[in-house]
Motif scaffolding. Sequence first.
Motif, PDB file in Angstrom:
ATOM      1  N   LYS A 277       0.833  -1.208   0.000  1.00  0.00           N
ATOM      2  CA  LYS A 277       0.000   0.000   0.000  1.00  0.00           C
ATOM      3  C   LYS A 277       0.868   1.258   0.000  1.00  0.00           C
ATOM      4  CE  LYS A 277      -3.987  -2.115   2.292  1.00  0.00           C
ATOM      5  NZ  LYS A 277      -4.783  -2.178   3.553  1.00  0.00           N
ATOM      6  N   GLY A 278       1.980   1.200   0.726  1.00  0.00           N
ATOM      7  CA  GLY A 278       2.887   2.341   0.740  1.00  0.00           C
ATOM      8  C   GLY A 278       3.460   2.616  -0.639  1.00  0.00           C
ATOM      9  N   ALA A 279       3.771   1.536  -1.375  1.00  0.00           N
ATOM     10  CA  ALA A 279       4.308   1.701  -2.725  1.00  0.00           C
ATOM     11  C   ALA A 279       3.269   2.294  -3.665  1.00  0.00           C
ATOM     12  CB  ALA A 279       4.786   0.345  -3.255  1.00  0.00           C
ATOM     13  N   VAL A 280       2.025   1.834  -3.551  1.00  0.00           N
ATOM     14  CA  VAL A 280       0.950   2.383  -4.389  1.00  0.00           C
ATOM     15  C   VAL A 280       0.745   3.856  -4.067  1.00  0.00           C
ATOM     16  CG1 VAL A 280      -1.506   2.243  -4.938  1.00  0.00           C
ATOM     17  CG2 VAL A 280      -0.181   0.144  -4.656  1.00  0.00           C
ATOM     18  N   GLU A 281       0.770   4.184  -2.771  1.00  0.00           N
ATOM     19  CA  GLU A 281       0.554   5.560  -2.342  1.00  0.00           C
ATOM     20  C   GLU A 281       1.640   6.489  -2.876  1.00  0.00           C
ATOM     21  OE1 GLU A 281      -1.894   8.237  -0.811  1.00  0.00           O
ATOM     22  OE2 GLU A 281      -2.255   6.121  -0.383  1.00  0.00           O
ATOM     23  N   GLU A 282       2.877   6.012  -2.933  1.00  0.00           N
ATOM     24  CA  GLU A 282       3.994   6.840  -3.386  1.00  0.00           C
ATOM     25  C   GLU A 282       4.148   6.842  -4.903  1.00  0.00           C
ATOM     26  OE1 GLU A 282       7.735   6.851  -1.530  1.00  0.00           O
ATOM     27  OE2 GLU A 282       6.972   6.314   0.447  1.00  0.00           O
ATOM     28  N   GLY A 283       3.294   6.074  -5.603  1.00  0.00           N
ATOM     29  CA  GLY A 283       3.396   6.027  -7.052  1.00  0.00           C
ATOM     30  C   GLY A 283       4.566   5.214  -7.556  1.00  0.00           C
ATOM     31  N   ALA A 284       5.009   4.224  -6.765  1.00  0.00           N
ATOM     32  CA  ALA A 284       6.138   3.383  -7.174  1.00  0.00           C
ATOM     33  C   ALA A 284       5.724   2.456  -8.312  1.00  0.00           C
ATOM     34  CB  ALA A 284       6.648   2.570  -5.993  1.00  0.00           C
ATOM     35  N   SER A 285       6.659   2.154  -9.187  1.00  0.00           N
ATOM     36  CA  SER A 285       6.382   1.207 -10.272  1.00  0.00           C
ATOM     37  C   SER A 285       6.755  -0.211  -9.882  1.00  0.00           C
ATOM     38  CB  SER A 285       7.146   1.607 -11.540  1.00  0.00           C
ATOM     39  OG  SER A 285       8.552   1.601 -11.299  1.00  0.00           O
ATOM     40  N   ASP A 286       7.699  -0.357  -8.935  1.00  0.00           N
ATOM     41  CA  ASP A 286       8.159  -1.682  -8.516  1.00  0.00           C
ATOM     42  C   ASP A 286       8.524  -1.667  -7.039  1.00  0.00           C
ATOM     43  OD1 ASP A 286       8.786  -3.167 -11.338  1.00  0.00           O
ATOM     44  OD2 ASP A 286       9.364  -1.055 -11.446  1.00  0.00           O
ATOM     45  N   VAL A 287       8.358  -2.834  -6.407  1.00  0.00           N
ATOM     46  CA  VAL A 287       8.827  -3.057  -5.040  1.00  0.00           C
ATOM     47  C   VAL A 287       9.843  -4.185  -5.085  1.00  0.00           C
ATOM     48  CG1 VAL A 287       8.199  -3.666  -2.683  1.00  0.00           C
ATOM     49  CG2 VAL A 287       6.586  -2.376  -4.089  1.00  0.00           C
ATOM     50  N   HIS A 288      11.040  -3.940  -4.546  1.00  0.00           N
ATOM     51  CA  HIS A 288      12.087  -4.961  -4.500  1.00  0.00           C
ATOM     52  C   HIS A 288      12.240  -5.430  -3.052  1.00  0.00           C
ATOM     53  CE1 HIS A 288      14.095  -4.306  -8.552  1.00  0.00           C
ATOM     54  NE2 HIS A 288      13.135  -3.388  -8.507  1.00  0.00           N
ATOM     55  N   VAL A 289      12.050  -6.717  -2.821  1.00  0.00           N
ATOM     56  CA  VAL A 289      12.234  -7.320  -1.499  1.00  0.00           C
ATOM     57  C   VAL A 289      13.450  -8.218  -1.607  1.00  0.00           C
ATOM     58  CG1 VAL A 289      11.179  -8.666   0.345  1.00  0.00           C
ATOM     59  CG2 VAL A 289       9.740  -7.229  -1.125  1.00  0.00           C
TER      60      VAL A 289
END
Length: 549
Positions: free
Chosen positions: A175-187
């Motif tokens: 949700k944080g990534a969507v809120e910040e407009g991120a295109s990708d999340v790397h774990v």
Amino acid sequence: MRQERMRLGEILQRRGMITADQLARAVEEQRRSGCRLGEALVRLGFLTEVDLARALAEQAGMTFVGDSQLQVDEGVARRLPEVVARQYEVLPVAESDEAITVAIVDPLYVFFLDELSYVFGKRIQPVVVTRSALQRAIRRLYSAPAEGAAEPPGRGEESSGAEAPVVSTVDDLIKGAVEEGASDVHVEPLADGLRVRYRVDGLLRTVMSLPADLHGPVLSRIKIMAELDISERRVPQDGRLRLHYKGREVDLRVSTLPTVHGEKAVIRILDQGRAITRLEELGFLQETMERYRRAIASTAGIILVTGPTGSGKTSTLIATLHELNGPEKNIVTVEDPVEYHVPGVNQVQVNVRAGLTFASGLRSILRQDPDVIMIGEIRDAETAETAIRAALTGHLVLSTLHTNDAAGAVTRLIEMGVEPYLVASAVIGSLAQRLARRVCAHCAEEYELAPEAPERLLFHLGPDARRFRRGRGCHYCNGTGYRGRIALAEFFSLTPALREAVAAGEPAASLRRRAVAEGMVTLPEDGVRKACLGLTTLEEVQRVAFWEV
């Protein structure tokens, strides 16, 4: 009258902690890497963490608390979710009748304290601490079970006692990534923990670090959500899921990869609510837009959009489909994957296992009486030849290629085995593009480019090009000075003279020179114009635009 707050560099120089040369080198590092100025100074070894924290406290008018003085009331601290504490680097440490004392690393995040005040129902009293001290406090706090809680499971296991925190952590990071407009999340698993990074505006940024013991549970949770095999950790896997967020649909594409420290996961975010649906939103210059619109108004021929991965090719094609879409047209696409849905357009998903490839899908589409065909990518000779035949038999074909510039698109088709005369007859034009970061509107400031600046020689700037804009860095842009992106583009239109040159087999460099002589605006020129308009910076143009020496 309120005094203007001094800049961090001014404070450090006034206190004799850094020199003007060190400040200049740190500013250069900041612009290169996208980090904050203080981080750059520490990274270069010009400043210690403690010195930085003291200076930030002085700049913000807050109290600095040393590492040995930081005391944490666990009852208060645990009221803040771990993922929030790690993401914003804040931690409630004490409570009185009137206020909650909150340790904070970066005073730029002071806006978040207003939200904490609402959550806790009390005034927030911030104090500045070093990043190391806060991270140690967070590790101690959340690695130890709360009073009365069950013992945490071993590494790689999940149980009902650990599932809820892990579920919450994964949900919060997505949700944080969507809120910040991120295109990708790397774990990403590291030797001593788990790193989470967001790709925002094309660049990766670390948002949290988790204990190594959470690696197994977090990866398992992600794989469960994407319907992947949680018992298989030796081979890469791909999956997808869809979630609803604030009234809109968000598609997630999950990819896992075994590494020496364990599985890594990348979550690609396709936010339907952020999809570009109008060509005007791309930010093309008027003359480039006019050329492109004339091209897509054709009833037959092929138009190619070129550029590397992440250059916005799909966004341009989706906006083009919206432009062409109407009840009088039959538009069919074959994509891998179908990233954004266009109402009224027949979109087909490639399925290699079932034998549905770009080439086979395109052959089937030709039997569906299409007016406009969009092929996600031309990857091989078979697809290229079929696309050319479709364009020559009365269909408007849109597709993408991986080339550095627009002129290179036609020569790439020839390299794939298509006859030059067929390429010259079928191709209407090609659009090459890159995505440059926009100057943050909240902290933009004007500056004058010095007459002796190297950018003048590099970009052939005249004496009239003096005033430009750049971002100082604020909480809206996470201190980078940039927020959002804009397309840099060049459109290679095949005029009669250029068609003859293509049919004669002239190389891409020669075709490019001819197109420039006929008035084509090149990628670097497009970028410079947008920098002069204050939309981006010369540094961004140099970073992303392909430059012919």
